[in-house]
Design a protein around this motif. Sequence first.
Motif, PDB file in Angstrom:
ATOM      1  N   ASP A 217       0.842  -1.194   0.000  1.00 50.13           N
ATOM      2  CA  ASP A 217       0.000   0.000   0.000  1.00 50.13           C
ATOM      3  C   ASP A 217       0.882   1.251   0.000  1.00 50.13           C
ATOM      4  OD1 ASP A 217      -3.012   0.959   0.749  1.00 50.13           O
ATOM      5  OD2 ASP A 217      -1.506   2.262   1.656  1.00 50.13           O
ATOM      6  N   PRO A 218       0.751   2.129  -0.983  1.00 48.46           N
ATOM      7  CA  PRO A 218       1.650   3.285  -1.073  1.00 48.46           C
ATOM      8  C   PRO A 218       1.513   4.263   0.095  1.00 48.46           C
ATOM      9  CG  PRO A 218      -0.106   3.424  -2.718  1.00 48.46           C
ATOM     10  CD  PRO A 218      -0.168   2.045  -2.131  1.00 48.46           C
ATOM     11  N   ALA A 219       0.306   4.455   0.601  1.00 47.88           N
ATOM     12  CA  ALA A 219       0.134   5.373   1.724  1.00 47.88           C
ATOM     13  C   ALA A 219       0.837   4.837   2.967  1.00 47.88           C
ATOM     14  CB  ALA A 219      -1.355   5.591   2.009  1.00 47.88           C
ATOM     15  N   LEU A 220       0.661   3.546   3.235  1.00 48.36           N
ATOM     16  CA  LEU A 220       1.352   2.934   4.372  1.00 48.36           C
ATOM     17  C   LEU A 220       2.863   2.961   4.181  1.00 48.36           C
ATOM     18  CD1 LEU A 220      -0.743  -0.241   5.287  1.00 48.36           C
ATOM     19  CD2 LEU A 220      -0.329   1.757   6.714  1.00 48.36           C
ATOM     20  N   ARG A 221       3.297   2.711   2.970  1.00 49.39           N
ATOM     21  CA  ARG A 221       4.735   2.689   2.689  1.00 49.39           C
ATOM     22  C   ARG A 221       5.370   4.046   3.013  1.00 49.39           C
ATOM     23  NH1 ARG A 221       4.452   0.843  -2.164  1.00 49.39           N
ATOM     24  NH2 ARG A 221       4.511   2.832  -3.257  1.00 49.39           N
TER      25      ARG A 221
END
Length: 299
Positions: A217-221
């Motif tokens: 997940d890009p937001a979590l990353r």
Amino acid sequence: MTLENSTPPPGRSAEWAAALAQAFGEVLGRPPAEHGDADARYGAYYGGNFLDEAELDHDPVWVGRAALAGEETVEPGHLLLTPPGDTAETELVFDASRSLFWVDPRELPDTLAAFGADLAAAVAESESGQWRGALLGADLGRIAGHHGVDLASADLPRELWTLWQGRIASGDTLLDALCAATGLTAATSSELVPAGLGDSADEVEEEAHELVAGVADPALRDYLAAFCDEESHDLALVRFAPADYEDDQDDEGDDDFDDADFDHDDDYDDYDESQGGTVVVRWDGAVDQYEVTVRRVIA
């Protein structure tokens, strides 16, 4: 309203839980599901010098009757995951009933001798348990209530109680504790992940970004990168070898972990023995002024 400490936040779907588990698996170097059996319980705790220096470890807000009974949360407003001024999005909410207190009843007046004796007995019983003599807030509140003592009273000795480790309010699973420790408790979807950690997010080293490069997940990353800098002066990651590390080794001495990732001989054993519980991961804030620690809670 009683705190539902064992209930995941409303709205956490199976898909989002899987995304969180995958992301934290990258941070820990091991999937959360491999850190204990299905019945294991975990908590996130805030402690360190900052509590004492800011006199927050004696703030009466921790020992209100409802707070110690677990009927309401504690929101000091001064405890953040990053240094004050960075962001208002990571203000922490605590469960005083499951926070840990040092207790010293020796200076109590004679009129409270029975109260002091019960406190001393509870401390002695705790000495051989997980918390090495510290008392859970619920036990402290129960004893005070039995004797009709208001722990917030200015007439009591200041050192009668001292907050040692504030339990960040969350459920009991490892995923709950990790979300609490990283300010993601309220993020029940990718869209609700905070944009960053204020000024400190701009100073994250490339190695930290590499550690979470596998997060799907890009937001979590992007968000968790700030929690993966082992050299940060704002929020430094300290990872520990799993407690069952030796059990995971096969007959040839091979294991599932990269020795470069964990200090098997030093920090893990020392920290676990000195502060109780099975430590999973810790973040050191503001150059060792405070700590946020996720540990397995032993009943």
